[in-house]
Design a protein around this motif. Sequence first.
Motif, PDB file in Angstrom:
ATOM      1  N   VAL A  31       0.866  -1.422   0.216  1.00  0.00           N
ATOM      2  CA  VAL A  31      -0.484   0.253  -0.106  1.00  0.00           C
ATOM      3  C   VAL A  31       0.612   1.485   0.038  1.00  0.00           C
ATOM      4  N   PHE A  34       4.393   3.305  -3.434  1.00  0.00           N
ATOM      5  CA  PHE A  34       4.577   4.904  -4.000  1.00  0.00           C
ATOM      6  C   PHE A  34       4.214   5.778  -2.854  1.00  0.00           C
ATOM      7  N   TYR A  95      -5.249   9.407  -1.585  1.00  0.00           N
ATOM      8  CA  TYR A  95      -6.503   8.481  -0.903  1.00  0.00           C
ATOM      9  C   TYR A  95      -5.607   7.103  -1.173  1.00  0.00           C
ATOM     10  N   LEU A  97      -6.396   3.134   0.426  1.00  0.00           N
ATOM     11  CA  LEU A  97      -6.942   1.506   1.503  1.00  0.00           C
ATOM     12  C   LEU A  97      -6.083   1.137   0.978  1.00  0.00           C
ATOM     13  N   GLN A 101      -9.240  -4.331  -0.004  1.00  0.00           N
ATOM     14  CA  GLN A 101     -10.176  -3.553  -0.887  1.00  0.00           C
ATOM     15  C   GLN A 101      -9.615  -2.725  -2.071  1.00  0.00           C
ATOM     16  N   GLY A 103      -9.504  -2.425  -5.917  1.00  0.00           N
ATOM     17  CA  GLY A 103      -9.764  -3.377  -7.501  1.00  0.00           C
ATOM     18  C   GLY A 103     -11.728  -3.157  -7.309  1.00  0.00           C
ATOM     19  N   GLY A 105     -13.533  -0.772  -7.264  1.00  0.00           N
ATOM     20  CA  GLY A 105     -14.433   0.700  -7.193  1.00  0.00           C
ATOM     21  C   GLY A 105     -14.489   1.660  -6.307  1.00  0.00           C
ATOM     22  N   TYR A 106     -14.197   1.111  -4.777  1.00  0.00           N
ATOM     23  CA  TYR A 106     -13.666   2.264  -3.846  1.00  0.00           C
ATOM     24  C   TYR A 106     -13.293   3.505  -4.006  1.00  0.00           C
ATOM     25  N   ALA A 107     -12.488   3.601  -4.772  1.00  0.00           N
ATOM     26  CA  ALA A 107     -11.442   5.129  -4.359  1.00  0.00           C
ATOM     27  C   ALA A 107     -12.077   5.608  -5.484  1.00  0.00           C
ATOM     28  N   SER A 108     -12.459   5.112  -6.165  1.00  0.00           N
ATOM     29  CA  SER A 108     -13.662   5.826  -7.916  1.00  0.00           C
ATOM     30  C   SER A 108     -14.322   6.498  -6.318  1.00  0.00           C
ATOM     31  N   MET A 130      -0.440  14.343  -6.806  1.00  0.00           N
ATOM     32  CA  MET A 130       0.952  13.931  -7.157  1.00  0.00           C
ATOM     33  C   MET A 130       0.673  12.987  -7.572  1.00  0.00           C
ATOM     34  N   LEU A 136      -0.414   3.316 -11.719  1.00  0.00           N
ATOM     35  CA  LEU A 136      -1.521   2.714 -12.901  1.00  0.00           C
ATOM     36  C   LEU A 136      -2.594   3.512 -11.679  1.00  0.00           C
ATOM     37  N   ALA A 137      -3.006   2.569 -11.349  1.00  0.00           N
ATOM     38  CA  ALA A 137      -4.670   2.465 -10.198  1.00  0.00           C
ATOM     39  C   ALA A 137      -4.673   4.143  -9.717  1.00  0.00           C
ATOM     40  N   SER A 138      -3.557   4.580  -9.437  1.00  0.00           N
ATOM     41  CA  SER A 138      -4.062   6.283  -8.652  1.00  0.00           C
ATOM     42  C   SER A 138      -3.914   6.574  -9.884  1.00  0.00           C
ATOM     43  N   ALA A 140      -5.666   5.792 -12.519  1.00  0.00           N
ATOM     44  CA  ALA A 140      -6.627   5.636 -13.233  1.00  0.00           C
ATOM     45  C   ALA A 140      -7.637   6.262 -12.596  1.00  0.00           C
ATOM     46  N   VAL A 141      -7.792   6.239 -11.426  1.00  0.00           N
ATOM     47  CA  VAL A 141      -8.939   7.074 -11.004  1.00  0.00           C
ATOM     48  C   VAL A 141      -8.857   9.061 -10.954  1.00  0.00           C
TER      49      VAL A 141
HETATM   50  C1  COA Z   1      -5.089   3.683  -5.697  1.00  0.00           C
HETATM   51  C2  COA Z   1      -5.658   3.613  -5.393  1.00  0.00           C
HETATM   52  C3  COA Z   1      -6.496   3.963  -3.731  1.00  0.00           C
HETATM   53  C4  COA Z   1      -6.690   2.591  -5.970  1.00  0.00           C
HETATM   54  O1  COA Z   1      -8.172   2.515  -4.793  1.00  0.00           O
HETATM   55  P1  COA Z   1      -8.742   1.320  -5.835  1.00  0.00           P
HETATM   56  O2  COA Z   1     -10.501   1.242  -4.874  1.00  0.00           O
HETATM   57  O3  COA Z   1      -8.692  -0.254  -6.159  1.00  0.00           O
HETATM   58  O4  COA Z   1      -9.127   1.766  -7.091  1.00  0.00           O
HETATM   59  P2  COA Z   1     -10.919   1.522  -8.060  1.00  0.00           P
HETATM   60  O5  COA Z   1     -11.748   0.183  -7.843  1.00  0.00           O
HETATM   61  O6  COA Z   1     -11.841   2.573  -7.743  1.00  0.00           O
HETATM   62  O7  COA Z   1     -10.352   1.761  -9.837  1.00  0.00           O
HETATM   63  C5  COA Z   1      -9.663   2.934 -10.211  1.00  0.00           C
HETATM   64  C6  COA Z   1      -9.403   2.166 -11.568  1.00  0.00           C
HETATM   65  O8  COA Z   1      -8.666   2.113 -11.507  1.00  0.00           O
HETATM   66  C7  COA Z   1      -8.363   0.456 -12.238  1.00  0.00           C
HETATM   67  N1  COA Z   1      -7.428   0.100 -11.970  1.00  0.00           N
HETATM   68  C8  COA Z   1      -6.772  -0.487 -10.867  1.00  0.00           C
HETATM   69  N2  COA Z   1      -5.221  -1.557 -10.619  1.00  0.00           N
HETATM   70  C9  COA Z   1      -4.641  -0.835 -11.123  1.00  0.00           C
HETATM   71  C10 COA Z   1      -3.349  -1.538 -12.153  1.00  0.00           C
HETATM   72  N3  COA Z   1      -2.899  -1.872 -10.891  1.00  0.00           N
HETATM   73  N4  COA Z   1      -3.462  -0.638 -13.192  1.00  0.00           N
HETATM   74  C11 COA Z   1      -4.549  -0.237 -13.853  1.00  0.00           C
HETATM   75  N5  COA Z   1      -5.516  -0.107 -13.453  1.00  0.00           N
HETATM   76  C12 COA Z   1      -5.840  -0.085 -12.625  1.00  0.00           C
HETATM   77  C13 COA Z   1      -9.279   0.022 -12.160  1.00  0.00           C
HETATM   78  O9  COA Z   1      -9.318  -1.034 -13.001  1.00  0.00           O
HETATM   79  C14 COA Z   1     -10.077   1.466 -12.094  1.00  0.00           C
HETATM   80  O10 COA Z   1     -10.552   1.306 -13.432  1.00  0.00           O
HETATM   81  P3  COA Z   1     -11.776   0.905 -14.299  1.00  0.00           P
HETATM   82  O11 COA Z   1     -12.851   1.002 -13.513  1.00  0.00           O
HETATM   83  O12 COA Z   1     -11.822   1.609 -15.496  1.00  0.00           O
HETATM   84  O13 COA Z   1     -12.028  -0.561 -14.245  1.00  0.00           O
HETATM   85  C15 COA Z   1      -5.211   1.512  -4.645  1.00  0.00           C
HETATM   86  O14 COA Z   1      -4.653   0.902  -4.974  1.00  0.00           O
HETATM   87  C16 COA Z   1      -4.257   2.151  -3.621  1.00  0.00           C
HETATM   88  O15 COA Z   1      -5.060   2.204  -2.758  1.00  0.00           O
HETATM   89  N6  COA Z   1      -3.004   2.452  -3.888  1.00  0.00           N
HETATM   90  C17 COA Z   1      -2.183   2.361  -2.856  1.00  0.00           C
HETATM   91  C18 COA Z   1      -1.785   4.056  -2.376  1.00  0.00           C
HETATM   92  C19 COA Z   1      -1.925   4.451  -3.201  1.00  0.00           C
HETATM   93  O16 COA Z   1      -0.516   4.442  -4.319  1.00  0.00           O
HETATM   94  N7  COA Z   1      -2.429   6.034  -3.694  1.00  0.00           N
HETATM   95  C20 COA Z   1      -2.602   7.252  -4.602  1.00  0.00           C
HETATM   96  C21 COA Z   1      -0.909   7.110  -4.057  1.00  0.00           C
HETATM   97  S1  COA Z   1      -0.956   9.031  -5.568  1.00  0.00           S
END
Ligand code: COA
Length: 171
Positions: A31, A34, A95, A97, A101, A103, A105-108, A130, A136-138, A140-141
Motif C-alpha cells: 500500500v 508509491f 486516496y 486503501l 479492498q 479493485g 471501485g471504492y477509491a473512485s 501528485m 497506474l491505479a492512482s 486511473a482514479v
Molecule cells: C490507488 C488506489 C487508491 C485505487 O483504489 P481502488 O479502490 O482499487 O480503485 P478503483 O477500484 O476505484 O479503480 C480505479 C481504476 O483503476 C484501475 N486499476 C486498478 N488497479 C490498477 C492497476 N494495477 N493497473 C491499472 N489500472 C488499475 C481500475 O481498473 C479502475 O478503472 P476502471 O473502473 O476503468 O476499471 C489503491 O490502489 C491504493 O490504495 N493504492 C496504494 C496507495 C496509493 O498509491 N495511493 C495513491 C497515491 S498518489
Amino acid sequence: MQILETKRLLLRHFHLLDASALRAIFADPEVMRFGDGVQTDAWIRGWLEQTLANYGHWGFGPYALVKKENSQIMGYCGLFYFPELAGQAEVEIGYRLARNQWGKGYASEAALAVRDYAFQTLSMSRLVAMIDPGNLASLAVAKKLGMVYEKEILLEGYDHPDHLYVLETPK
Ligand SMILES: CC(C)(COP(=O)(O)OP(=O)(O)OC[C@H]1O[C@@H](n2cnc3c(N)ncnc32)[C@H](O)[C@@H]1OP(=O)(O)O)[C@@H](O)C(=O)NCCC(=O)NCCS
C-alpha cells in the motif's frame, strides 16, 4: 463528524481511536509502495494528530472511508493542503486503501464525492494530485475525476519526479 455519504461508503473525520485500523494501510509495504514507505504506530499517531489539527485549521483533511455494510474503516480519501508546491499553494486530492479492498471501485466512488465536495461545498477552484508515473491505479482514479497532466514535480526526499495532475473549475 460525517462529511459525505456515497452508495457504499461514509466519509467521516478521523479520530485518535482509528489508529489500529490505519495499520492495515500505513504498515503494508504494498500500500505504501508509491509513498513514504511503511510507517510505525508512532508515525500513525502523529499523522492522526496532524489530521485532527488540519480539520480545525483548514476546514478539511483526509477522511476515514467507512464501509456502510460493516462499519469497517478501509482507508482514507480527502484533501491535503500544501502551502508551497512548485511556487504556489495547492490542495491535493489523495486516496489510500487497505490492499484487500482494492479493485472494487471504492477509491473512485470516494474520490468523485470528495472532488464534488471540494468544488461545490468548499468553493475550491483547483485540485491537484501528485502521482508516480508507475502508479497506474492512482492514475486511473485521477483520470476518472477528469484530472489532466500538467508537469513533472520533484518532491523533497524523492529520487525521481512525480507527475502533477490538475483539475480546475471553468473560469
Ligand atoms: C490507488 C488506489 C487508491 C485505487 O483504489 P481502488 O479502490 O482499487 O480503485 P478503483 O477500484 O476505484 O479503480 C480505479 C481504476 O483503476 C484501475 N486499476 C486498478 N488497479 C490498477 C492497476 N494495477 N493497473 C491499472 N489500472 C488499475 C481500475 O481498473 C479502475 O478503472 P476502471 O473502473 O476503468 O476499471 C489503491 O490502489 C491504493 O490504495 N493504492 C496504494 C496507495 C496509493 O498509491 N495511493 C495513491 C497515491 S498518489
